[in-house]
Design a protein around this motif. Structure first.
Motif, PDB file in Angstrom:
ATOM      1  N   GLY A 145      -9.068  11.716 -11.649  1.00  0.00           N
ATOM      2  CA  GLY A 145      -8.104  11.783 -10.552  1.00  0.00           C
ATOM      3  C   GLY A 145      -8.637  11.389  -9.195  1.00  0.00           C
ATOM      4  O   GLY A 145      -8.037  11.715  -8.168  1.00  0.00           O
ATOM      5  N   LEU A 146      -9.777  10.663  -9.174  1.00  0.00           N
ATOM      6  CA  LEU A 146     -10.385  10.333  -7.893  1.00  0.00           C
ATOM      7  C   LEU A 146      -9.527   9.380  -7.056  1.00  0.00           C
ATOM      8  O   LEU A 146      -9.536   9.453  -5.827  1.00  0.00           O
ATOM      9  N   VAL A 147      -8.784   8.503  -7.712  1.00  0.00           N
ATOM     10  CA  VAL A 147      -7.923   7.577  -6.968  1.00  0.00           C
ATOM     11  C   VAL A 147      -6.921   8.359  -6.129  1.00  0.00           C
ATOM     12  O   VAL A 147      -6.769   8.121  -4.915  1.00  0.00           O
ATOM     13  N   ASP A 148      -6.256   9.321  -6.745  1.00  0.00           N
ATOM     14  CA  ASP A 148      -5.275  10.131  -6.015  1.00  0.00           C
ATOM     15  C   ASP A 148      -5.943  11.005  -4.955  1.00  0.00           C
ATOM     16  O   ASP A 148      -5.373  11.222  -3.874  1.00  0.00           O
ATOM     17  N   LYS A 149      -7.139  11.492  -5.251  1.00  0.00           N
ATOM     18  CA  LYS A 149      -7.837  12.326  -4.269  1.00  0.00           C
ATOM     19  C   LYS A 149      -8.142  11.541  -2.993  1.00  0.00           C
ATOM     20  O   LYS A 149      -8.001  12.054  -1.881  1.00  0.00           O
ATOM     21  N   ILE A 150      -8.587  10.297  -3.168  1.00  0.00           N
ATOM     22  CA  ILE A 150      -8.891   9.469  -2.001  1.00  0.00           C
ATOM     23  C   ILE A 150      -7.623   9.130  -1.238  1.00  0.00           C
ATOM     24  O   ILE A 150      -7.600   9.160   0.007  1.00  0.00           O
ATOM     25  N   LEU A 151      -6.542   8.833  -1.951  1.00  0.00           N
ATOM     26  CA  LEU A 151      -5.272   8.543  -1.290  1.00  0.00           C
ATOM     27  C   LEU A 151      -4.780   9.757  -0.510  1.00  0.00           C
ATOM     28  O   LEU A 151      -4.270   9.627   0.612  1.00  0.00           O
ATOM     29  N   ASP A 152      -4.932  10.942  -1.070  1.00  0.00           N
ATOM     30  CA  ASP A 152      -4.530  12.167  -0.372  1.00  0.00           C
ATOM     31  C   ASP A 152      -5.407  12.397   0.855  1.00  0.00           C
ATOM     32  O   ASP A 152      -4.921  12.770   1.927  1.00  0.00           O
ATOM     33  N   LEU A 153      -6.701  12.191   0.690  1.00  0.00           N
ATOM     34  CA  LEU A 153      -7.646  12.382   1.776  1.00  0.00           C
ATOM     35  C   LEU A 153      -7.322  11.464   2.955  1.00  0.00           C
ATOM     36  O   LEU A 153      -7.427  11.859   4.113  1.00  0.00           O
ATOM     37  N   CYS A 154      -6.904  10.230   2.656  1.00  0.00           N
ATOM     38  CA  CYS A 154      -6.655   9.224   3.686  1.00  0.00           C
ATOM     39  C   CYS A 154      -5.190   9.152   4.113  1.00  0.00           C
ATOM     40  O   CYS A 154      -4.817   8.259   4.882  1.00  0.00           O
ATOM     41  N   SER A 155      -4.374  10.067   3.626  1.00  0.00           N
ATOM     42  CA  SER A 155      -2.961  10.042   3.970  1.00  0.00           C
ATOM     43  C   SER A 155      -2.750  10.368   5.446  1.00  0.00           C
ATOM     44  O   SER A 155      -3.572  11.042   6.081  1.00  0.00           O
ATOM     45  N   LEU A 156      -1.637   9.894   5.982  1.00  0.00           N
ATOM     46  CA  LEU A 156      -1.304  10.159   7.380  1.00  0.00           C
ATOM     47  C   LEU A 156      -1.222  11.656   7.651  1.00  0.00           C
ATOM     48  O   LEU A 156      -1.750  12.153   8.658  1.00  0.00           O
ATOM     49  N   GLY A 157      -0.601  12.380   6.725  1.00  0.00           N
ATOM     50  CA  GLY A 157      -0.463  13.820   6.904  1.00  0.00           C
ATOM     51  C   GLY A 157      -1.802  14.527   6.977  1.00  0.00           C
ATOM     52  O   GLY A 157      -2.003  15.405   7.821  1.00  0.00           O
ATOM     53  N   ASN A 158      -2.733  14.129   6.099  1.00  0.00           N
ATOM     54  CA  ASN A 158      -4.036  14.791   6.091  1.00  0.00           C
ATOM     55  C   ASN A 158      -4.880  14.384   7.301  1.00  0.00           C
ATOM     56  O   ASN A 158      -5.450  15.237   7.989  1.00  0.00           O
ATOM     57  N   LEU A 159      -4.962  13.080   7.566  1.00  0.00           N
ATOM     58  CA  LEU A 159      -5.796  12.620   8.677  1.00  0.00           C
ATOM     59  C   LEU A 159      -5.310  13.159  10.013  1.00  0.00           C
ATOM     60  O   LEU A 159      -6.106  13.601  10.846  1.00  0.00           O
ATOM     61  N   SER A 160      -3.993  13.114  10.242  1.00  0.00           N
ATOM     62  CA  SER A 160      -3.466  13.572  11.524  1.00  0.00           C
ATOM     63  C   SER A 160      -3.637  15.072  11.711  1.00  0.00           C
ATOM     64  O   SER A 160      -3.653  15.559  12.847  1.00  0.00           O
ATOM     65  N   LEU A 215       0.831  -1.203   0.000  1.00  0.00           N
ATOM     66  CA  LEU A 215       0.000   0.000   0.000  1.00  0.00           C
ATOM     67  C   LEU A 215       0.865   1.252   0.000  1.00  0.00           C
ATOM     68  O   LEU A 215       0.500   2.274  -0.576  1.00  0.00           O
ATOM     69  N   LYS A 216       2.008   1.164   0.650  1.00  0.00           N
ATOM     70  CA  LYS A 216       2.922   2.306   0.701  1.00  0.00           C
ATOM     71  C   LYS A 216       3.651   2.510  -0.622  1.00  0.00           C
ATOM     72  O   LYS A 216       3.809   3.640  -1.079  1.00  0.00           O
ATOM     73  N   THR A 217       4.109   1.411  -1.239  1.00  0.00           N
ATOM     74  CA  THR A 217       4.920   1.525  -2.453  1.00  0.00           C
ATOM     75  C   THR A 217       4.081   1.580  -3.730  1.00  0.00           C
ATOM     76  O   THR A 217       4.511   2.165  -4.722  1.00  0.00           O
ATOM     77  N   GLU A 218       2.900   0.962  -3.725  1.00  0.00           N
ATOM     78  CA  GLU A 218       2.028   0.931  -4.901  1.00  0.00           C
ATOM     79  C   GLU A 218       0.602   1.317  -4.508  1.00  0.00           C
ATOM     80  O   GLU A 218      -0.337   0.525  -4.641  1.00  0.00           O
ATOM     81  N   PRO A 219       0.400   2.532  -4.008  1.00  0.00           N
ATOM     82  CA  PRO A 219      -0.912   2.900  -3.467  1.00  0.00           C
ATOM     83  C   PRO A 219      -2.053   2.860  -4.483  1.00  0.00           C
ATOM     84  O   PRO A 219      -3.148   2.383  -4.154  1.00  0.00           O
ATOM     85  N   CYS A 220      -1.809   3.314  -5.697  1.00  0.00           N
ATOM     86  CA  CYS A 220      -2.903   3.357  -6.692  1.00  0.00           C
ATOM     87  C   CYS A 220      -3.416   1.964  -7.055  1.00  0.00           C
ATOM     88  O   CYS A 220      -4.618   1.706  -6.951  1.00  0.00           O
ATOM     89  N   PRO A 221      -2.564   1.044  -7.508  1.00  0.00           N
ATOM     90  CA  PRO A 221      -3.078  -0.288  -7.845  1.00  0.00           C
ATOM     91  C   PRO A 221      -3.651  -1.022  -6.637  1.00  0.00           C
ATOM     92  O   PRO A 221      -4.619  -1.780  -6.782  1.00  0.00           O
ATOM     93  N   GLN A 222      -3.102  -0.792  -5.445  1.00  0.00           N
ATOM     94  CA  GLN A 222      -3.631  -1.469  -4.258  1.00  0.00           C
ATOM     95  C   GLN A 222      -4.991  -0.918  -3.871  1.00  0.00           C
ATOM     96  O   GLN A 222      -5.880  -1.668  -3.440  1.00  0.00           O
ATOM     97  N   LEU A 223      -5.187   0.387  -4.016  1.00  0.00           N
ATOM     98  CA  LEU A 223      -6.498   0.967  -3.727  1.00  0.00           C
ATOM     99  C   LEU A 223      -7.532   0.475  -4.722  1.00  0.00           C
ATOM    100  O   LEU A 223      -8.675   0.161  -4.354  1.00  0.00           O
ATOM    101  N   LYS A 224      -7.148   0.362  -5.994  1.00  0.00           N
ATOM    102  CA  LYS A 224      -8.080  -0.153  -7.007  1.00  0.00           C
ATOM    103  C   LYS A 224      -8.408  -1.622  -6.747  1.00  0.00           C
ATOM    104  O   LYS A 224      -9.541  -2.062  -6.952  1.00  0.00           O
ATOM    105  N   ARG A 225      -7.421  -2.368  -6.275  1.00  0.00           N
ATOM    106  CA  ARG A 225      -7.645  -3.771  -5.910  1.00  0.00           C
ATOM    107  C   ARG A 225      -8.647  -3.867  -4.759  1.00  0.00           C
ATOM    108  O   ARG A 225      -9.552  -4.713  -4.773  1.00  0.00           O
ATOM    109  N   LEU A 226      -8.499  -3.002  -3.779  1.00  0.00           N
ATOM    110  CA  LEU A 226      -9.434  -2.979  -2.647  1.00  0.00           C
ATOM    111  C   LEU A 226     -10.838  -2.607  -3.120  1.00  0.00           C
ATOM    112  O   LEU A 226     -11.828  -3.231  -2.706  1.00  0.00           O
TER     113      LEU A 226
END
Length: 327
Positions: A257-272, A230-241
Motif C-alpha cells: 500500500g505504499l503508493v496510496d500512503k505516498i499519495l495521502d502524505l502528499c495530499s493537499l489536505g495533509n500538507l496544508s 494526477l487528480k483523476t488517476e493518481p496511482c498510475p500517474q505516480l507509478k509513471r513518475l
C-alpha cells in the motif's frame, strides 16, 4: 511579498550593467503587476531575468540531477512533494518521516531563477552534495533551461495544468500575499495580460509547447505530465513518475500500500494541515500557507464569464494547432 512582487520591485543594483544593456535591446511591456521584458520567447520581470542569466552562465549540472518544471500555479508544490516522497522512501522505513514534515516542498526543492540564482550568481550548492539525485525546480521554458544544463542528460519533469485554472490560482495567490480582496477588476486585468501572452513567464501556450515537444523528441529526458490526470488517476500517474525518476515501485511496495500512503502524505489536505505549512515562511518572508488553496479541476468556471472562457479557449486552440497538445 510573493515571487511576482519580489521580481517586480527591482532595485537597480540587483541587475548587472550587462543585463541592463541586454534589457535595453529586448521587447518590453507591462503585465498586470509591472514592467516585463521578453527573453528567449518568455516574459520576465527584470530581476527574474538576472536570475535566469546567472543560472544559464554558472550552473554546473550533474548527470543525475532532476529538474521539476511547471508554469506558475500549475501544481508545482504537489509535484515537488510527490518527487521528494518517491526519492526519500529508500531512506525511510516509514513515509511519514519524510523531510517535508519539517519544511515546505519549496524549501527543500529550490527554484533556479527565483531562489538560488536570484540571490547569487554562484549560490552554495554544498547542501545538495550528500544527495543523489539532486532535485531542483524552475518555471523557465525548456529551451532556456537546457542552455543552463549544458548538454546534461539529467531528467526533467513538466507538470501541465489547464490554463484557466492556472490563471484563477494566480489571481487568488496574489490576493493572499497582498492581504487584499480579490476583485473582478484585478482578474480582468490579469486575464487581458494572460490572453496577450505578455505576463510573467508567459505565454502559457509556448511554455507548455516547449516541454511537450521536448517530451516527444526525447521521452527518456523529458516527462510531460498533466495535473488533471494526477487528480483523476493518481496511482498510475505516480507509478509513471516513479518509473521515470528511476525509482519504480517494487511488487512488495505496491502490495504493502505504499503508493496510496505516498499519495495521502502528499495530499493537499495533509500538507496544508502540517504545522510547518500553517506557520512557516520562506526566505522571502511569504507564508507557506499561501501555497495551498483548493487544488480543484475546473474551478475557473466559478469566476470566468462565458465570453472570457471562449476568448481564451480560441486563443489556445489556435496557438496549439497541429502540435497534438491539448490543455
Amino acid at each position: 511579498m510573493d515571487q511576482d512582487e519580489l521580481h517586480m520591485n527591482v532595485r537597480d543594483d540587483n541587475v548587472s550593467e550587462e543585463t541592463k544593456k541586454l534589457i535595453s535591446s529586448l521587447q518590453t511591456d507591462k503585465d498586470s503587476k509591472g514592467k516585463i521584458c521578453k527573453y528567449q520567447g518568455c516574459w520576465y520581470y527584470y530581476n527574474t531575468l538576472q536570475g535566469v542569466i546567472n543560472f544559464q552562465k554558472h550552473f554546473q549540472p550533474e548527470d543525475t540531477d532532476i529538474v521539476l518544471a511547471s508554469f506558475p500555479k500549475s501544481g508545482t508544490t504537489w509535484l515537488k512533494a510527490l518527487s521528494i516522497a518517491l526519492l526519500e522512501r529508500s531512506k525511510h522505513d516509514d513515509p511519514l518521516t519524510h523531510p517535508f514534515l519539517s519544511d515546505n516542498p519549496h524549501g527543500i526543492v529550490p527554484f533556479f531563477e527565483i531562489d538560488m540564482y536570484l540571490k547569487s550568481s554562484t549560490p552554495d550548492l554544498t547542501k545538495f552534495s550528500t544527495s543523489s539525485p539532486r532535485l531542483f525546480s524552475t518555471h523557465m521554458p525548456l529551451h532556456t533551461v537546457k542552455e543552463g544544463l549544458k548538454g546534461s542528460p539529467c531528467k526533467i519533469v513538466y507538470l501541465c495544468r489547464n490554463a484557466k485554472d492556472s490563471l484563477i490560482s494566480r489571481w487568488y495567490f496574489r490576493g493572499k500575499y497582498q492581504n487584499k480582496e480579490v476583485t473582478r477588476s484585478i482578474l480582468e486585468s490579469m486575464f487581458e495580460s494572460f490572453c496577450s501572452g505578455a505576463c510573467f513567464y508567459g505565454p502559457i501556450w509556448d511554455h507548455a509547447l516547449s516541454y511537450w515537444r521536448g517530451s516527444l523528441e526525447n521521452p527518456n529526458h523529458v516527462l510531460f505530465m498533466r495535473y488533471e490526470e494526477l487528480k483523476t488517476e493518481p496511482c498510475p500517474q505516480l507509478k509513471r513518475l516513479a518509473e521515470f525518476l528511476g525509482c519504480p515501485f517494487t511488487k512488495e511496495e505496491e502490495d504493502g500500500g505504499l503508493v496510496d500512503k505516498i499519495l495521502d502524505l502528499c495530499s493537499l489536505g495533509n500538507l496544508s494541515g502540517l504545522e510547518v505549512n500553517k506557520t512557516g515562511k520562506n526566505w522571502m518572508n511569504m507564508d507557506y500557507s499561501n501555497f495551498f488553496r483548493k487544488g480543484e479541476v475546473g474551478d475557473w468556471k466559478n469566476y470566468l464569464t462565458p465570453e472570457m472562457e471562449k476568448k481564451l479557449d480560441m486563443i489556445i486552440e489556435d496557438k496549439l494547432k497541429g502540435s497534438g497538445l491539448r490543455f
